[in-house]
Design a protein around this motif. Structure first.
Motif, PDB file in Angstrom:
ATOM      1  N   UNK A 149       9.552  -9.240   1.833  1.00 37.74           N
ATOM      2  CA  UNK A 149       8.414  -8.430   2.280  1.00 37.74           C
ATOM      3  C   UNK A 149       8.135  -7.294   1.306  1.00 37.74           C
ATOM      4  N   UNK A 150       9.182  -6.716   0.744  1.00 34.14           N
ATOM      5  CA  UNK A 150       9.004  -5.609  -0.203  1.00 34.14           C
ATOM      6  C   UNK A 150       8.225  -6.042  -1.440  1.00 34.14           C
ATOM      7  N   UNK A 151       8.253  -7.348  -1.739  1.00 33.42           N
ATOM      8  CA  UNK A 151       7.576  -7.848  -2.934  1.00 33.42           C
ATOM      9  C   UNK A 151       6.154  -8.330  -2.651  1.00 33.42           C
ATOM     10  N   UNK A 152       5.726  -8.230  -1.411  1.00 31.64           N
ATOM     11  CA  UNK A 152       4.413  -8.742  -1.031  1.00 31.64           C
ATOM     12  C   UNK A 152       3.484  -7.625  -0.585  1.00 31.64           C
ATOM     13  N   UNK A 153       2.205  -7.941  -0.523  1.00 26.97           N
ATOM     14  CA  UNK A 153       1.196  -6.995  -0.052  1.00 26.97           C
ATOM     15  C   UNK A 153       1.168  -7.042   1.473  1.00 26.97           C
ATOM     16  N   UNK A 154       1.404  -5.899   2.094  1.00 25.42           N
ATOM     17  CA  UNK A 154       1.389  -5.851   3.557  1.00 25.42           C
ATOM     18  C   UNK A 154       0.033  -6.278   4.083  1.00 25.42           C
ATOM     19  N   UNK A 155       0.056  -7.171   5.079  1.00 24.80           N
ATOM     20  CA  UNK A 155      -1.185  -7.672   5.658  1.00 24.80           C
ATOM     21  C   UNK A 155      -1.636  -8.992   5.090  1.00 24.80           C
ATOM     22  N   UNK A 160       2.612 -11.854   6.485  1.00 23.85           N
ATOM     23  CA  UNK A 160       2.671 -12.054   7.935  1.00 23.85           C
ATOM     24  C   UNK A 160       3.544 -13.251   8.286  1.00 23.85           C
ATOM     25  N   UNK A 161       3.492 -14.302   7.482  1.00 24.41           N
ATOM     26  CA  UNK A 161       4.308 -15.479   7.746  1.00 24.41           C
ATOM     27  C   UNK A 161       5.793 -15.149   7.644  1.00 24.41           C
TER      28      UNK A 161
END
Length: 267
Positions: A149-155, A160-161
């Motif tokens: 999650x830290x490496x992804x864009x929130x939202x 979300x997956x």
């Protein structure tokens, strides 16, 4: 024993402080309530704060009367009593129902006994250097998902997956062998707590911290436990929490309820 306590709510709209701290003459208790997930109100009419405060109150009562009993036994009784208080109205088996982490310090027969269940922290200010006790099993289960999650864009769709999958895995591993253990509805979880004891004569003091307060060391790395103990001795718990809040603001990290019980005069 002297106990200085400070608690600061996260300040999120519609949420109350879900931490609890309290003391009796020879013991201190900290309970960090968890839950607040979407849909919790459908399975528990009381909520996380009620659960944390009720568990803390039960523990204080048991500690004041059961000096000779092992701390896991007292915690098991407290978990059972709280579960009995709302099992008729709430679905305690549902993973959305509230749970909590716990830290206890008790003075008895010349020794300081401690118990930690979950990611609360107990720090003993020993003559030879501090002993910080926290249960990292929950963090170990969550780490792969948190790193992703830290490496992804929130939202984003991928965020979300992974978030949904992480939630599913955390629920499946809660109070399960090979997973992690918290105070919820099963008193057997108390037997999985981290416990220990040391002579009171070897201690200058001790502190119990919720994970919102322990961020000063384990998340932000602002200092180590020797420096935290020195800051507690010189300025008290409020200063430690103030520095956590400054770090949260600086790094744009959502605040969490933060609570510290600082115990001195143990002899």
């Amino acid at each position: 024993m002297r106990v200085a306590m400070t608690t600061a709510a996260a300040g999120r709209p519609g949420r109350v402080n879900e931490d609890f701290a309290g003391a009796v003459p020879a013991a201190a208790v900290l309970v960090d309530g968890a839950g607040g997930v979407s849909g919790m109100e459908l399975v528990c009419r009381h909520g996380t704060a009620w659960h944390a405060h009720r568990l803390g109150g039960e523990l204080l009562g048991l500690l004041s009367l059961g000096a000779g009993r092992a701390l896991p036994e007292l915690l098991a009784d407290a978990i059972e009593r709280v579960a009995d208080a709302h099992r008729a109205t709430c679905d305690l088996a549902d993973p959305r129902s509230p749970w909590a982490t716990v830290a206890i310090l008790r003075l008895h027969d010349g020794r300081a006994d401690y118990l930690v269940l979950g990611d609360a922290v107990a720090v003993l200010d020993r003559v030879g250097g501090p002993l910080a006790v926290s249960d990292h099993r929950e963090a170990a289960v969550a780490e792969p998902y948190q790193s992703a999650l830290d490496a992804l864009v929130e939202g984003s769709a991928e965020y979300e997956q992974i978030s949904r999958e992480g939630t599913r895995v955390m629920r499946a591993n809660r109070n399960r062998p090979g997973g992690y253990w918290v105070a919820k509805d099963d008193p057997r979880a108390a037997a999985e707590a981290l416990t220990g004891s040391c002579p009171i004569s070897e201690l200058a003091g001790a502190a119990l911290l919720s994970n919102g307060a322990s961020r000063i060391v384990d998340r932000f790395g602002l200092t180590g436990w020797p420096e935290v103990l020195a800051l507690l001795a010189s300025s008290g718990p409020a200063e430690v929490i103030a520095r956590v809040r400054q770090a949260e603001a600086r790094e744009a990290v959502p605040p969490d309820d933060a609570t510290i019980a600082y115990c001195t005069g143990l002899d």
